[in-house]
Design an enzyme around this catalytic site. Structure first.
Site, mmCIF file in Angstrom:
data_model
loop_
_atom_site.group_PDB
_atom_site.id
_atom_site.type_symbol
_atom_site.label_atom_id
_atom_site.label_comp_id
_atom_site.label_asym_id
_atom_site.label_seq_id
_atom_site.Cartn_x
_atom_site.Cartn_y
_atom_site.Cartn_z
ATOM 1 N N ASP A 170 0.750 -1.302 -0.031
ATOM 2 C CA ASP A 170 -0.011 0.051 0.209
ATOM 3 C C ASP A 170 0.945 1.127 0.061
ATOM 4 O O ASP A 170 0.737 2.243 -0.829
ATOM 5 C CB ASP A 170 -1.027 -0.082 1.226
ATOM 6 N N VAL A 219 -5.454 2.244 -0.409
ATOM 7 C CA VAL A 219 -5.216 1.643 -1.808
ATOM 8 C C VAL A 219 -5.465 0.226 -1.708
ATOM 9 O O VAL A 219 -6.073 -0.225 -2.611
ATOM 10 C CB VAL A 219 -3.773 1.972 -2.210
ATOM 11 N N ASP A 220 -5.043 -0.363 -0.520
ATOM 12 C CA ASP A 220 -5.555 -1.916 -0.209
ATOM 13 C C ASP A 220 -7.167 -2.031 -0.269
ATOM 14 O O ASP A 220 -7.864 -2.919 -0.711
ATOM 15 C CB ASP A 220 -4.896 -2.595 1.023
ATOM 16 N N ILE A 221 -7.733 -0.928 0.505
ATOM 17 C CA ILE A 221 -9.030 -0.976 0.891
ATOM 18 C C ILE A 221 -10.008 -0.952 -0.553
ATOM 19 O O ILE A 221 -10.844 -1.531 -0.846
ATOM 20 C CB ILE A 221 -9.572 0.208 1.739
ATOM 21 N N GLY A 246 -9.614 -3.758 -2.855
ATOM 22 C CA GLY A 246 -10.458 -4.831 -2.453
ATOM 23 C C GLY A 246 -12.167 -4.452 -3.009
ATOM 24 O O GLY A 246 -12.820 -5.233 -3.376
#
Length: 411
Positions: free
Chosen positions: A139, A167-169, A172
């Site tokens: 991230d 960014v990860d969230i 997803g």
């Protein structure tokens, strides 16, 4: 709550954050998520702080409503179990480093052989092509490489990461959207077998007008601290006590705001007549506003400004936000009990359908909590499960000897 994905089975090989966030959203909508973890400690996030009663709260935050099966991916028995699960599933989700699934023996051709109708959802760091396609992405690295950090910070010359792994969230979220789109595509005779996104693609799509400015004008945006980069007054302003957020988005709101502040003359001040004028003279505007706001506390100003139809609010930390009346009214925090007896407050998912909010049906699973249950469902005997556990091919929690023969029939 309605469960539009009821009947959809997802095999979740993902770990850490982007993939598990994706499958948590699918679980909220009724999909059965079988989280398949390695016997070597399971999802890496299980080892990440903060901890409570020996449980990783990092892991707990994105693994609601799932079951955990723990197997040895690289043993013959483990691959056979995973092959059977994939063959009967609708979706497979992974966020391994590129090539890892192939090394496990699950190449594209093998997946096609096992399950021609399978939708494969993948999240990578940098995408499926290009010089960085084989690199792992994290991230913060992507926040830096995408430009996101370049517009975050107190002012020009600074670069801050966003305080959550944004960014990860969002990757997803995008992957979950792609998977649902693929599942719906069968109605039109179009069902892609592979859905993929990357942290880089997602992060750049978060750039919105900032990215468009760079594309169209060739100008690199810079951090504006807590001020909106183009609209004024729109940001954080000091009062007699705490600072508050105020967002004046139109000339009508500006006139109402001036009246509220007792600064009617500012409406006709040539420095502040239009939105462009106010943005160009932001420093003088802020001084005028904060001088007026110093006459009352934050608690006094927020309702006054809000009642005038101007977006406004306090600045909470997370403990304050989670304890707020609005969060309570929405039922966002739900208490659940783990199999080991410990209780856990969790945030439910953010969606509601027909006015009914998503619900946490089960807490994040213990490592291997459902291994025996799922294997018994698949026709294995209790003795088979016990043997595999003894040989280290699977992990069961609780130990398989305590699992009743009838558990597989309880789903």
């Amino acid at each position: 709550m309605l469960k539009p994905l009821r009947g959809i089975t997802v095999i979740d090989l993902s770990r850490a954050l982007a993939g598990p966030y994706c499958t948590a959203l699918l679980a909220d909508m009724g999909a059965r998520i079988i989280k398949v973890e390695s016997v070597n400690g399971g999802d890496t996030a299980r080892q990440w702080p903060p901890f409570q009663d020996g449980h990783s709260l990092y892991f707990d935050s994105v693994n609601r409503n799932k079951v955990s099966v723990c197997i040895d991916f690289y043993s013959e028995e483990g691959r056979a179990i995973l092959s059977g699960l994939i063959a009967d599933a609708d979706v497979l989700v992974e966020n391994f480093k590129p090539g890892t699934l192939d090394k496990m023996g699950f190449t594209a051709s093998r997946l096609e052989e096992l399950n021609p109708g399978l939708v494969l959802g993948s999240v990578t760091g940098f995408g499926n092509t290009g010089p960085l396609k084989d690199d792992a992405g994290l991230d913060q690295v992507i926040q830096g490489m995408s430009g996101l950090m370049s517009v975050t910070g107190p002012g020009p010359g600074s670069a801050y990461r966003v305080g959550v792994p944004i960014v990860d969230i969002t990757s997803g979220m995008i992957c979950a959207f792609g998977i649902v789109s693929a599942l719906l595509g069968v109605r039109n005779g179009e069902r892609p077998s592979r859905v993929s996104t990357s942290l880089l693609e997602t992060a750049l799509n978060l750039s919105a007008f900032q990215g468009q400015k760079a594309l169209s004008l060739g100008e690199a945006p810079t951090p504006q601290g807590n001020n909106h980069p183009v609209i004024a007054p729109y940001g954080m302003f000091a009062t007699a006590t705490e600072s508050i957020n105020i967002a004046v988005g139109s000339d009508k709101q500006w006139r109402a705001f001036c009246g509220l502040l007792g600064a009617a003359s500012a409406v006709d001040d040539p420095r502040f007549i239009t939105g462009a004028d106010r943005s160009a003279n932001r420093d003088q505007l802020t001084e005028l506003i904060e001088t007026a706001l110093s006459s009352k506390t934050a608690a006094e100003w927020v309702p006054l400004i809000s009642q005038a139809g101007i977006p406004c609010g306090p600045i909470y930390d997370y403990t304050q936000a989670l304890a707020s009346e609005q969060v309570a009214a929405l039922g966002l925090v739900q208490q659940r009990q783990r199999r080991d007896g410990s209780r856990l407050p969790l945030l439910r998912g953010p969606l509601s359908l027909d006015g009914e909010a998503s619900e946490i049906l089960s807490p994040p699973p213990l490592l291997g909590e459902h291994t025996a249950e799922v294997l018994l469902e698949r026709g294995m005997t209790h003795d088979d499960v016990t043997r595999l556990e003894r040989e280290g091919r699977v992990v069961c929690q609780p130990a398989s000897a305590q699992v009743p023969e009838t558990m597989g029939a309880q789903q």
